[in-house]
Motif scaffolding. Sequence first.
Motif, mmCIF file in Angstrom:
data_model
loop_
_atom_site.group_PDB
_atom_site.id
_atom_site.type_symbol
_atom_site.label_atom_id
_atom_site.label_comp_id
_atom_site.label_asym_id
_atom_site.label_seq_id
_atom_site.Cartn_x
_atom_site.Cartn_y
_atom_site.Cartn_z
ATOM 1 N N PRO A 1 0.824 -1.215 0.000
ATOM 2 C CA PRO A 1 0.000 0.000 0.000
ATOM 3 C C PRO A 1 0.860 1.269 0.000
ATOM 4 O O PRO A 1 2.089 1.199 0.077
ATOM 5 C CB PRO A 1 -0.794 -0.125 1.303
ATOM 6 C CG PRO A 1 0.047 -0.977 2.179
ATOM 7 C CD PRO A 1 0.778 -1.923 1.280
ATOM 8 N N LYS B 1 8.148 1.104 -0.095
ATOM 9 C CA LYS B 1 8.538 0.370 -1.308
ATOM 10 C C LYS B 1 9.645 1.073 -2.081
ATOM 11 O O LYS B 1 10.669 0.474 -2.402
ATOM 12 C CB LYS B 1 7.329 0.195 -2.265
ATOM 13 C CG LYS B 1 6.153 -0.520 -1.673
ATOM 14 C CD LYS B 1 5.048 -0.705 -2.691
ATOM 15 C CE LYS B 1 4.478 0.565 -3.287
ATOM 16 N NZ LYS B 1 3.678 1.391 -2.378
ATOM 17 N N ARG C 1 -4.722 0.032 -17.425
ATOM 18 C CA ARG C 1 -3.894 -1.051 -16.891
ATOM 19 C C ARG C 1 -3.214 -1.822 -18.024
ATOM 20 O O ARG C 1 -2.046 -2.147 -17.954
ATOM 21 C CB ARG C 1 -4.712 -2.022 -16.032
ATOM 22 C CG ARG C 1 -5.347 -1.400 -14.816
ATOM 23 C CD ARG C 1 -5.381 -2.376 -13.643
ATOM 24 N NE ARG C 1 -4.065 -2.557 -13.069
ATOM 25 C CZ ARG C 1 -3.516 -1.730 -12.173
ATOM 26 N NH1 ARG C 1 -4.169 -0.684 -11.723
ATOM 27 N NH2 ARG C 1 -2.292 -1.957 -11.708
ATOM 28 N N ARG D 1 1.539 -2.159 -7.149
ATOM 29 C CA ARG D 1 0.450 -2.829 -6.421
ATOM 30 C C ARG D 1 0.206 -4.249 -6.942
ATOM 31 O O ARG D 1 -0.302 -5.090 -6.238
ATOM 32 C CB ARG D 1 -0.881 -2.051 -6.589
ATOM 33 C CG ARG D 1 -0.850 -0.589 -6.164
ATOM 34 C CD ARG D 1 -0.657 -0.480 -4.660
ATOM 35 N NE ARG D 1 -0.823 0.887 -4.150
ATOM 36 C CZ ARG D 1 0.092 1.838 -4.220
ATOM 37 N NH1 ARG D 1 1.247 1.600 -4.796
ATOM 38 N NH2 ARG D 1 -0.129 3.034 -3.703
ATOM 39 N N ASP D 2 0.566 -4.459 -8.222
ATOM 40 C CA ASP D 2 0.189 -5.725 -8.875
ATOM 41 C C ASP D 2 1.379 -6.373 -9.577
ATOM 42 O O ASP D 2 1.197 -7.180 -10.479
ATOM 43 C CB ASP D 2 -0.899 -5.434 -9.930
ATOM 44 C CG ASP D 2 -0.408 -4.477 -11.005
ATOM 45 O OD1 ASP D 2 0.589 -3.763 -10.765
ATOM 46 O OD2 ASP D 2 -0.999 -4.448 -12.099
ATOM 47 N N ARG E 1 4.261 9.935 4.860
ATOM 48 C CA ARG E 1 3.872 10.736 3.698
ATOM 49 C C ARG E 1 3.772 12.216 4.065
ATOM 50 O O ARG E 1 4.206 13.100 3.322
ATOM 51 C CB ARG E 1 2.540 10.187 3.144
ATOM 52 C CG ARG E 1 1.980 10.824 1.890
ATOM 53 C CD ARG E 1 2.900 10.903 0.690
ATOM 54 N NE ARG E 1 3.678 9.726 0.377
ATOM 55 C CZ ARG E 1 3.321 8.783 -0.487
ATOM 56 N NH1 ARG E 1 2.198 8.887 -1.130
ATOM 57 N NH2 ARG E 1 4.104 7.753 -0.728
ATOM 58 N N ARG F 1 -7.706 5.665 -0.382
ATOM 59 C CA ARG F 1 -6.991 5.157 -1.563
ATOM 60 C C ARG F 1 -6.651 3.671 -1.391
ATOM 61 O O ARG F 1 -6.818 2.876 -2.319
ATOM 62 C CB ARG F 1 -5.714 5.985 -1.778
ATOM 63 C CG ARG F 1 -5.002 5.664 -3.055
ATOM 64 C CD ARG F 1 -4.275 6.878 -3.582
ATOM 65 N NE ARG F 1 -3.201 7.319 -2.699
ATOM 66 C CZ ARG F 1 -1.923 7.007 -2.871
ATOM 67 N NH1 ARG F 1 -1.573 6.242 -3.889
ATOM 68 N NH2 ARG F 1 -1.006 7.462 -2.064
ATOM 69 N N ARG G 1 -10.720 -2.883 -5.883
ATOM 70 C CA ARG G 1 -11.095 -2.773 -7.301
ATOM 71 C C ARG G 1 -11.108 -4.166 -7.957
ATOM 72 O O ARG G 1 -10.444 -5.105 -7.482
ATOM 73 C CB ARG G 1 -10.127 -1.834 -8.027
ATOM 74 C CG ARG G 1 -8.741 -2.401 -8.153
ATOM 75 C CD ARG G 1 -7.770 -1.371 -8.710
ATOM 76 N NE ARG G 1 -6.429 -1.897 -8.748
ATOM 77 C CZ ARG G 1 -5.329 -1.163 -8.702
ATOM 78 N NH1 ARG G 1 -5.411 0.157 -8.602
ATOM 79 N NH2 ARG G 1 -4.157 -1.721 -8.761
HETATM 80 O O1 CDP Z 1 3.640 6.566 -3.695
HETATM 81 P P1 CDP Z 1 2.409 5.811 -3.317
HETATM 82 O O2 CDP Z 1 2.719 4.484 -2.710
HETATM 83 O O3 CDP Z 1 1.456 6.616 -2.508
HETATM 84 O O4 CDP Z 1 1.596 5.517 -4.657
HETATM 85 P P2 CDP Z 1 2.160 5.118 -6.063
HETATM 86 O O5 CDP Z 1 2.971 3.880 -5.972
HETATM 87 O O6 CDP Z 1 2.792 6.293 -6.695
HETATM 88 O O7 CDP Z 1 0.808 4.728 -6.854
HETATM 89 C C1 CDP Z 1 -0.233 5.663 -7.074
HETATM 90 C C2 CDP Z 1 -1.490 4.875 -7.423
HETATM 91 O O8 CDP Z 1 -1.282 4.199 -8.654
HETATM 92 C C3 CDP Z 1 -1.874 3.776 -6.427
HETATM 93 O O9 CDP Z 1 -2.713 4.236 -5.395
HETATM 94 C C4 CDP Z 1 -2.577 2.758 -7.313
HETATM 95 O O10 CDP Z 1 -3.940 3.016 -7.424
HETATM 96 C C5 CDP Z 1 -1.950 2.951 -8.672
HETATM 97 N N1 CDP Z 1 -1.001 1.871 -8.989
HETATM 98 C C6 CDP Z 1 -1.498 0.709 -9.538
HETATM 99 O O11 CDP Z 1 -2.697 0.547 -9.685
HETATM 100 N N2 CDP Z 1 -0.663 -0.292 -9.906
HETATM 101 C C7 CDP Z 1 0.667 -0.177 -9.742
HETATM 102 N N3 CDP Z 1 1.461 -1.173 -10.148
HETATM 103 C C8 CDP Z 1 1.191 0.984 -9.167
HETATM 104 C C9 CDP Z 1 0.340 1.995 -8.777
#
Ligand code: CDP
Length: 520
Positions: A11, A16, A108, A129-130, A156, A179, A186
């Motif tokens: 998350p 990360k 995506r 995320r995936d 953050r 978020r 989803r």
């Molecule tokens: O930096 P933070 O961890 O807050 O978010 P991020 O990694 O920059 O990603 C922003 C948004 O992109 C996430 O809340 C996801 O909805 C989407 N995301 C995704 O769907 N799949 C990924 N592989 C990376 C991000």
Amino acid sequence: MNKLIIAIDGPAASGKSTAAKLLAQKLGYVYLDTGAMYRACALAAKRTGISMDDEGALVELMKDIQLEISFTASENQIFLACEDVSAEIRKPEISMLASSISRLKIVRERMVELQRRMGKEGGVILDGRDIGTVVFPDAELKFFLEAPVELRAQRRYQELLSKGQSAIYDEVISEMKQRDLQDSSRALAPLVAAEDAIIIDTADYGIDALAEELYRHYTQRIEGQKSIRLAPYSGFCFGVRRALQLALDAAKEYGKIYTLGELIHNPQVVEEMANKGVIAAKDTAALQEAIVVIRSHGISKEQLEQLSAGNNTIIDATCPYVKRTHELIQKANEEGYPVIILGDPRHPEVIGIKSYGDENTTLYEPGQELPALLGKKYCVISQTTQKLENLEALVNMLLPLCNDLKIYNSICLATRQRQNASEALAQESDLMIIVGGKNSSNTKMLANLCRKYCECLHIETEDELEESLFKNKWRIGIAAGASTPENRIIAVYNKILKINGSTRFASKLDDIPLFKEESC
Ligand code: CDP
């Protein structure tokens, strides 16, 4: 050397990107921030004034989007139609938009295709995320980083302030919760840990320690080394060891002796003992003028009387901790407390304890409904090998119903230590092998405890282990019940080594790496 694809999911603000960059620098890999790509899509939509609900317009936008990303170990620069938007996409309002736009199939598909193209040669760490579930489900090494939302929001919040952006903590945390929920609920590629991901709570680590931990996993993986660790306090407890010794000594002296029921719940040991003259009798009826060893579980009062009536010579090897429960139940009754015994009603130890109680004694098996109570005064006594949480659950049920509740925590120290150590090891393992009789109550309990944290196999002997069980299992834990002999634990350990191609084996228990004791 073979260069891996490393997936780091988790998350928002779970650490990360920081961990990924440090690890990439250490390994000479490149780092790809896939979130930045979704952020750039969101920025493009925002600039053109397209609403996140206008799917048709978003589909058109994605067809023409000119998105480029340049990535090294420590930096990702992202360009929209040749404009560097790396700073702008980090603004808080883009985070939520990115989460919204990333729900769409077209978005995506396009991003995943780009990510696969950029990562397919290996030597890359991707965070998102995936990654471990969808983009590279066959990635050789997968992490899922998590941390409590309060901590992630704090990180953050500090990050925004350090960049000179204005931020309010309450807003940061509420947006983050929203978020996370949207990302994990989803339909397409939701935020979940891949089954074979190593899950790490980053709250327990500083930045460098976290990078070290990831590196430790990497070295294990690249060297094909599996870590195999034994939980402390595995194997024979004091009561079992004592009973075996008493029985063996007696068999040596008298040639042939009897135990009432199997001496311990371990078929292999029982067979070995039979060869040495220790014979298991099913009941007291057949025992007349014999030498009888009472096993560590103890026996009931009635059985003891029958053995005496049969003129048998009795050698009492009842575990002192079990004996104490016989005394406790009588004491509680003398003080006017009806007793509830927590345990397996079929287990000889529980049958034995009950026989020392009065006619109001009740048995309670974990997970069952509480039986009707006689009054508001009760005493709880536990089978010595129960799980503490079962005792806690029973006490919690009784508290509102009783005004005088006496609790004897009669779970023996060895059981508690073994359970705590095995549970702690399971939390750091991909596979736990629990060694002991399938009929052994404390071994089954151990397996149930460990099963909460990772895949868990309850085996009696090493013959039950085969290669396929260890595929993608890198951190292997071994634990054994109170009735499992040392030689069986060593044989299991050696079989795991053999399956994994090792040529050096253990000859004694001390040769097996022990799980660090301080966490037990
Ligand atoms: O930096 P933070 O961890 O807050 O978010 P991020 O990694 O920059 O990603 C922003 C948004 O992109 C996430 O809340 C996801 O909805 C989407 N995301 C995704 O769907 N799949 C990924 N592989 C990376 C991000």
